[in-house]
Enzyme design. Structure first.
Site, PDB file in Angstrom:
ATOM      1  CE  LYS A   1      18.108-120.642 -64.710  1.00  0.00           C
ATOM      2  NZ  LYS A   1      18.146-119.182 -64.670  1.00  0.00           N
ATOM      3  CG  ASN A   2      19.594-118.845 -68.085  1.00  0.00           C
ATOM      4  OD1 ASN A   2      18.622-118.786 -67.323  1.00  0.00           O
ATOM      5  ND2 ASN A   2      20.843-118.740 -67.649  1.00  0.00           N
TER       6      ASN A   2
ATOM      7  NE  ARG B   1      18.251-109.534 -61.652  1.00  0.00           N
ATOM      8  CZ  ARG B   1      18.089-108.244 -61.410  1.00  0.00           C
ATOM      9  NH1 ARG B   1      17.665-107.846 -60.244  1.00  0.00           N
ATOM     10  NH2 ARG B   1      18.349-107.356 -62.339  1.00  0.00           N
TER      11      ARG B   1
ATOM     12  CB  CYS C   1      20.133-110.309 -57.672  1.00  0.00           C
ATOM     13  SG  CYS C   1      20.765-111.873 -58.212  1.00  0.00           S
TER      14      CYS C   1
ATOM     15  NE  ARG D   1      21.463-110.790 -62.351  1.00  0.00           N
ATOM     16  CZ  ARG D   1      20.873-111.968 -62.527  1.00  0.00           C
ATOM     17  NH1 ARG D   1      20.464-112.662 -61.501  1.00  0.00           N
ATOM     18  NH2 ARG D   1      20.698-112.453 -63.742  1.00  0.00           N
ATOM     19  N   PRO D   2      22.083-104.213 -62.620  1.00  0.00           N
ATOM     20  CG  PRO D   2      23.730-102.789 -63.459  1.00  0.00           C
ATOM     21  CD  PRO D   2      23.531-104.080 -62.707  1.00  0.00           C
ATOM     22  CB  ILE D   3      17.627-103.120 -66.046  1.00  0.00           C
ATOM     23  CG1 ILE D   3      16.877-102.128 -65.172  1.00  0.00           C
ATOM     24  CG2 ILE D   3      17.461-104.524 -65.521  1.00  0.00           C
ATOM     25  CD1 ILE D   3      15.395-102.144 -65.448  1.00  0.00           C
ATOM     26  CG  ASP D   4      22.981 -99.561 -66.964  1.00  0.00           C
ATOM     27  OD1 ASP D   4      22.897-100.694 -66.453  1.00  0.00           O
ATOM     28  OD2 ASP D   4      24.027 -99.129 -67.488  1.00  0.00           O
ATOM     29  CG  LEU D   5      23.927-101.900 -70.446  1.00  0.00           C
ATOM     30  CD1 LEU D   5      24.783-103.164 -70.504  1.00  0.00           C
ATOM     31  CD2 LEU D   5      24.613-100.766 -71.204  1.00  0.00           C
TER      32      LEU D   5
ATOM     33  CG  ASP E   1      25.152-118.779 -65.259  1.00  0.00           C
ATOM     34  OD1 ASP E   1      25.297-117.931 -64.360  1.00  0.00           O
ATOM     35  OD2 ASP E   1      24.366-118.630 -66.210  1.00  0.00           O
TER      36      ASP E   1
ATOM     37  NE  ARG F   1      14.779-118.828 -59.029  1.00  0.00           N
ATOM     38  CZ  ARG F   1      14.523-117.565 -58.807  1.00  0.00           C
ATOM     39  NH1 ARG F   1      14.758-117.053 -57.638  1.00  0.00           N
ATOM     40  NH2 ARG F   1      14.050-116.792 -59.750  1.00  0.00           N
TER      41      ARG F   1
HETATM   42  N1  EPU Z   1      24.672-105.299 -66.719  1.00  0.00           N
HETATM   43  C1  EPU Z   1      24.702-103.936 -66.650  1.00  0.00           C
HETATM   44  N2  EPU Z   1      23.621-103.244 -67.105  1.00  0.00           N
HETATM   45  C2  EPU Z   1      22.549-103.852 -67.656  1.00  0.00           C
HETATM   46  C3  EPU Z   1      22.526-105.249 -67.724  1.00  0.00           C
HETATM   47  C4  EPU Z   1      23.615-105.965 -67.234  1.00  0.00           C
HETATM   48  O1  EPU Z   1      25.677-103.337 -66.169  1.00  0.00           O
HETATM   49  O2  EPU Z   1      21.613-103.158 -68.066  1.00  0.00           O
HETATM   50  C5  EPU Z   1      25.823-106.066 -66.203  1.00  0.00           C
HETATM   51  C6  EPU Z   1      25.425-107.045 -65.095  1.00  0.00           C
HETATM   52  O3  EPU Z   1      25.414-106.414 -63.836  1.00  0.00           O
HETATM   53  C7  EPU Z   1      26.509-108.113 -65.206  1.00  0.00           C
HETATM   54  C8  EPU Z   1      26.746-108.157 -66.719  1.00  0.00           C
HETATM   55  O4  EPU Z   1      26.279-106.912 -67.227  1.00  0.00           O
HETATM   56  O5  EPU Z   1      27.669-107.659 -64.573  1.00  0.00           O
HETATM   57  C9  EPU Z   1      26.058-109.289 -67.433  1.00  0.00           C
HETATM   58  O6  EPU Z   1      24.668-109.288 -67.105  1.00  0.00           O
HETATM   59  P1  EPU Z   1      23.563-109.851 -68.102  1.00  0.00           P
HETATM   60  O7  EPU Z   1      22.568-108.783 -68.366  1.00  0.00           O
HETATM   61  O8  EPU Z   1      24.212-110.493 -69.275  1.00  0.00           O
HETATM   62  O9  EPU Z   1      22.881-110.958 -67.202  1.00  0.00           O
HETATM   63  P2  EPU Z   1      21.357-111.377 -67.253  1.00  0.00           P
HETATM   64  O10 EPU Z   1      20.871-111.271 -68.644  1.00  0.00           O
HETATM   65  O11 EPU Z   1      20.613-110.681 -66.186  1.00  0.00           O
HETATM   66  C10 EPU Z   1      21.775-113.902 -67.793  1.00  0.00           C
HETATM   67  C11 EPU Z   1      21.433-115.212 -67.164  1.00  0.00           C
HETATM   68  C12 EPU Z   1      22.266-115.402 -65.902  1.00  0.00           C
HETATM   69  C13 EPU Z   1      23.745-115.365 -66.309  1.00  0.00           C
HETATM   70  C14 EPU Z   1      24.052-114.047 -67.026  1.00  0.00           C
HETATM   71  C15 EPU Z   1      25.467-113.966 -67.556  1.00  0.00           C
HETATM   72  C16 EPU Z   1      19.133-115.508 -67.781  1.00  0.00           C
HETATM   73  C17 EPU Z   1      17.726-115.572 -67.362  1.00  0.00           C
HETATM   74  N3  EPU Z   1      20.020-115.220 -66.825  1.00  0.00           N
HETATM   75  O12 EPU Z   1      21.457-112.907 -66.830  1.00  0.00           O
HETATM   76  O13 EPU Z   1      21.961-116.696 -65.410  1.00  0.00           O
HETATM   77  O14 EPU Z   1      24.558-115.472 -65.174  1.00  0.00           O
HETATM   78  O15 EPU Z   1      23.154-113.886 -68.148  1.00  0.00           O
HETATM   79  O16 EPU Z   1      25.727-115.008 -68.430  1.00  0.00           O
HETATM   80  O17 EPU Z   1      19.451-115.751 -68.938  1.00  0.00           O
HETATM   81  C18 EPU Z   1      21.824-118.381 -63.810  1.00  0.00           C
HETATM   82  O18 EPU Z   1      21.286-119.095 -64.664  1.00  0.00           O
HETATM   83  O19 EPU Z   1      22.229-118.840 -62.693  1.00  0.00           O
HETATM   84  C19 EPU Z   1      22.004-116.957 -64.075  1.00  0.00           C
HETATM   85  C20 EPU Z   1      22.239-116.066 -63.124  1.00  0.00           C
END
Ligand code: EPU
Length: 438
Positions: free
Chosen positions: A22-23, A92, A116, A121-125, A308, A400
């Site tokens: 999926k991811n 998301r 969530c 799950r911030p997107i600042d990065l 996960d 999902r």
């Molecule tokens: N984070 C920040 N700022 C950002 C982005 C992330 O602080 O701008 C933090 C998050 O809050 C978290 C960490 O960094 O603490 C990792 O987050 P990441 O951005 O890597 O997660 P994601 O890309 O939103 C993907 C998977 C998730 C999986 C995570 C971690 C997808 C679609 N989703 O999420 O999958 O848990 O990576 O491996 O690829 C799932 O499949 O059940 C799922 C939640």
């Protein structure tokens, strides 16, 4: 809404085929927006998240065809740069549309995805990366607005408090493959799903060095072409079946598993009494004759133990000898499964970002509520090991991310039925207005 009725106690045995990841699929669908030429993506799992993504791409103007047997064709001719809240809020991962829209159209308006249950799950990065790449970024009326006329290559550091970001890396990659100049992505996520995205982008004509590493170099090109791309096997689904085998005292082989993506998982599970046998592209799991041992693990970005697969390991820890300690370093509050497992007889204490599981529980069937995708899987695994009937509600979370999970489990001998909500015994019917947010 549908529910599962699961009668525990049958050891799972046999073979099951791994589905596509999926991811890896979701960013691959988004990447198809980077070219007007057709992209054919194979080994796509049949999941509600994939269908949501297809719907959003169609809204943006792409032609999306389900060719059958897991193959999809996406042709992104004329595109709109606007992904509205009604669509984005369902998933998301739609945040990873930002990168390709910016790369292709030099502008994007994508709604912020919202809350969530697995934690903040911030997107600042993501936004910091785009700003460093020369984009003007603002948040307006709940939407992220990006003007990317000044997009150019740059040196980016993508690490955050919890390590690298997976979809943030996907966005930065997709924004820079068509940006003039050279980009160095430091502390990039190196999850297999990101390496898979790089493989697809390279097949489209992108120039990316050190794919699969923490430091990626991208030489921007003028345009990209179509491609044929096959999605990797879903390592999280594979790990879930390994735990399903162990928790029921069974013997299951997952065909098409790529064990090289599961190093930390296999290592931790071996320490906890699971035996693995890899042969001819299949991964067999059974319990060591000396029995299960306590689990001690910490989730980390890849190549660490995956967050996960934490909830599923927690379900296993409930029946094995304790105490087990499971610590979350990716989502410090991702323990929504713990109170529901406790309703089945487990003893779990949450201390900070760790779950301390007492172990040796005799689980008994109970009505439980799924809160998110991986928590749903954990509850189903626990139910397979429990005495009596478990009713799992809100199983749309499971749909999902696990392709035909109930059907695959039944093929291994599980007693699991998908039923309409009105099949729930009256004593456990919930009033929909009482359901919490998801
Ligand atoms: N984070 C920040 N700022 C950002 C982005 C992330 O602080 O701008 C933090 C998050 O809050 C978290 C960490 O960094 O603490 C990792 O987050 P990441 O951005 O890597 O997660 P994601 O890309 O939103 C993907 C998977 C998730 C999986 C995570 C971690 C997808 C679609 N989703 O999420 O999958 O848990 O990576 O491996 O690829 C799932 O499949 O059940 C799922 C939640």
């Amino acid at each position: 809404m549908e529910v599962f009725r699961i009668r525990g106690g049958s050891p799972l045995r046999g073979k099951v085929r791994a589905s596509g990841s999926k991811n890896a699929t979701l960013p691959a669908f988004a990447a198809a927006l980077l070219t007007p030429e057709p992209c054919v993506i194979e080994n796509v799992p049949d999941l509600s998240d994939v269908r949501f993504m297809a719907e959003i791409l169609q809204h943006l103007g792409a032609e999306v065809e389900d060719l059958g047997s897991g193959s999809w064709k996406i042709t992104a001719g004329d595109l709109s740069s606007q992904a509205p809240y009604e669509l984005v809020r369902k998933m998301r991962a739609s945040i990873c549309l930002l990168g390709p829209l910016i790369g292709r159209l030099r502008q994007a308006r994508v709604a912020l995805p919202g809350g969530c249950v697995i934690g903040q799950r911030p997107i600042d990065l993501h936004l910091k990366a785009l700003t460093n790449l020369g984009c003007a970024v603002e948040v307006d009326a709940g939407d992220i607005l990006v003007d990317a006329k000044g997009l150019h290559g740059a040196d980016l550091f993508l690490g955050g408090r919890h390590g690298s970001t997976v979809t943030g890396t996907a966005n930065a990659l997709m924004a820079t493959v068509l940006a003039p100049g050279v980009t160095h992505l430091e502390s990039a996520a190196c999850e297999p799903e990101i390496a898979d995205l790089c493989r697809m982008l390279v097949a489209m004509g992108a120039r990316i060095e050190n794919t699969g590493g923490h430091r990626l170099t991208i030489h921007g090109v003028k345009s990209l072409g179509g491609c044929h791309h096959r999605i990797i096997a879903d390592r999280i689904e594979v790990g879930t079946y390994c735990i399903a085998s162990a928790i029921t005292g069974g013997d299951v082989s997952v065909v098409g598993a790529d064990a090289s993506h599961l190093g930390a998982f296999l290592d931790k599970m071996e320490q906890s009494g699971l035996c693995f046998d890899q042969q001819n592209g299949s991964l067999r799991t059974f319990i060591d004759p000396s029995g299960l041992r306590p689990i001690e693990l910490t989730t980390l970005p890849y190549p660490g133990y995956p967050t996960d697969l934490q909830a599923q390991a927690c379900a296993l820890a409930c029946i094995g000898p304790g105490p087990s300690i499971l610590t979350e370093r990716v989502y410090p509050n991702r323990f929504m499964h713990a109170p529901e497992l406790s309703r089945m007889g487990a003893e779990i204490a949450i201390e900070g970002s760790s779950a301390i599981v007492k172990g040796n529980a005799r689980l008994s069937g109970a009505p439980v509520m799924a809160s998110d995708l991986r928590a749903s899987a954990a509850l189903i695994l626990a139910a397979l090991a429990a005495e009596g009937d478990t009713w799992v509600q809100r199983i749309y979370h499971l749909d999902r991310g696990y392709e035909v999970f109930d059907k695959k489990l039944r093929s291994l001998g599980a007693e699991i039925e998908r039923l309409p909500a009105d099949a729930l015994p009256e004593t456990i019917q919930s009033n929909p207005s009482e359901l919490g947010s998801t």
